[in-house]
Design an enzyme around this catalytic site. Structure first.
Site, PDB file in Angstrom:
ATOM      1  CG  ASP A 221      -1.686   1.325   1.363  1.00 10.83           C
ATOM      2  OD1 ASP A 221      -2.623   1.548   0.569  1.00 10.83           O
ATOM      3  OD2 ASP A 221      -1.327   2.136   2.242  1.00 10.83           O
ATOM      4  CE  LYS A 225      -2.032   4.999   0.668  1.00 11.85           C
ATOM      5  NZ  LYS A 225      -2.272   4.905   2.122  1.00 11.85           N
TER       6      LYS A 225
END
Length: 344
Positions: A221, A225
């Site tokens: 995750d 990003k």
């Protein structure tokens, strides 16, 4: 002006967005003369609904939150997300389907379809930003529409807008931050003496971590990003696989206790730096001390520091309360802000 809205994905974030839009509707009308209606909703487990004349959003919220299907409120037999987009006659499509870090699908196709039909596209989904930013930006421009994605990194904090609008022609040289709230909560709890397994269970109990926490604890995750920021702010396509993250599973209570005794703590640090024509990026657990801006980011706080050629350090920190279950309202606000910037 009246805008018809389609919601593709109707999870916590999209439902928070719907409630926020309803709460702000009088302000939208008085300040910008903007009104809206919801004309299409696609869910993963509760069916699909379309009505170009407007859906009863309160009824849709009640049905989904009580575990029921929204099919009965539809005036058209639609059976998938693409058909919802095609039949909604929407002006703005909000794409909030689950993130696919590997390919960006099906969100990529959702956004392509919406833009080709003359809709603005707004997303909190990192997949299409990482895997299709240049294509989607060019497509939006060719259609005279907007492709917006402010809430893909740090939720409601205006990360992309700050660099592109507040610092015109400033050259970004590097950034460093904490982008994943789940791992920050886990590391904070371990510093307070909790076992790793118990810290993960707590993060799951408050809705921060998924039933399978792999994407968080293994760094994927955070990596997507980082890849999204690199792709947009340096116009340099990057995938999470290129970031090649290292997660926090290898951090032991003994390591944390030793760091604490030395006045340091472990953080899952996200960073990227422009070196010549290349960008070097990483996600890994690192020791930080009290001189670091990351040291004080505890629990579910996230944030980033940018370094440019004209302003050396500019920090944005977003603090989320753990009882907000991962901050759906903050992310929803990022979507809402994108909508306002499109229509005002």
């Amino acid at each position: 002006m009246h805008y018809k809205l389609a919601l593709i994905g109707f999870g916590n974030v999209a439902r928070s967005l719907a409630k926020l839009l309803v709460r702000k509707q009088d302000l939208l009308k008085s300040k910008y003369d903007v009104t809206f209606s919801f004309t299409g909703i696609s869910t993963g487990r509760h069916g699909f609904a379309v009505n170009p004349n407007g859906l009863d959003i309160q009824k849709a919220l009640e049905l989904v939150e009580s575990g029921q299907s929204i099919n009965p409120i539809s005036n058209s037999p639609v059976s998938n997300s693409l058909s919802v987009i095609q039949h909604s006659q929407a002006d703005v499509m909000f794409e909030n389907s689950p993130v696919n870090t590997q390919t960006g699908q099906p969100a990529l196709d959702h956004i392509r379809t919406a833009l080709n039909l003359g809709m603005h596209a707004v997303t909190a989904n990192k997949g299409p930003v990482v895997h299709g930013y240049r294509e989607l930006t060019a497509l939006a421009k060719s259609k005279g529409k907007s492709f917006r994605h402010e809430s893909t990194v740090l939720g409601g904090a205006p990360v992309f807008s700050v660099m592109r609008e507040a610092f015109p022609l400033a050259e970004l040289t590097s950034f460093k931050g904490i982008f994943n709230a789940t791992t920050n909560v886990i590391l904070s709890l371990m510093e307070n003496g909790e076992k790793y397994e118990d810290a993960v269970k707590y993060a799951q109990s408050i809705g921060l971590a998924e039933t399978d926490p792999t994407n968080d604890v293994d760094g994927w995750d955070a990596a997507i990003k980082v890849a999204a920021l690199v792709t947009v702010l340096w116009d340099t396509p990057m995938t999470p696989q290129q970031v090649n993250p290292t997660g926090i599973r290898g951090i032991t209570p003994e390591m944390i206790a030793k760091a604490k005794a030395e006045g340091k703590r472990y953080k899952l640090v996200c960073s990227a730096e422009k070196v010549g024509d290349k960008v070097e990026a990483s996600v890994s657990p690192q020791l930080v001390d009290s001189t670091s801006s990351l040291y004080g980011m505890m629990n579910s706080s996230t944030g980033v520091t940018f370094r440019t050629d004209v302003i050396l350090d500019y920090s944005i920190t977003l603090s989320e309360k753990p009882d907000m279950k991962g901050g759906p309202l903050e992310t929803a606000y990022g979507l809402f802000a994108d909508f306002v910037n499109v229509v005002k």
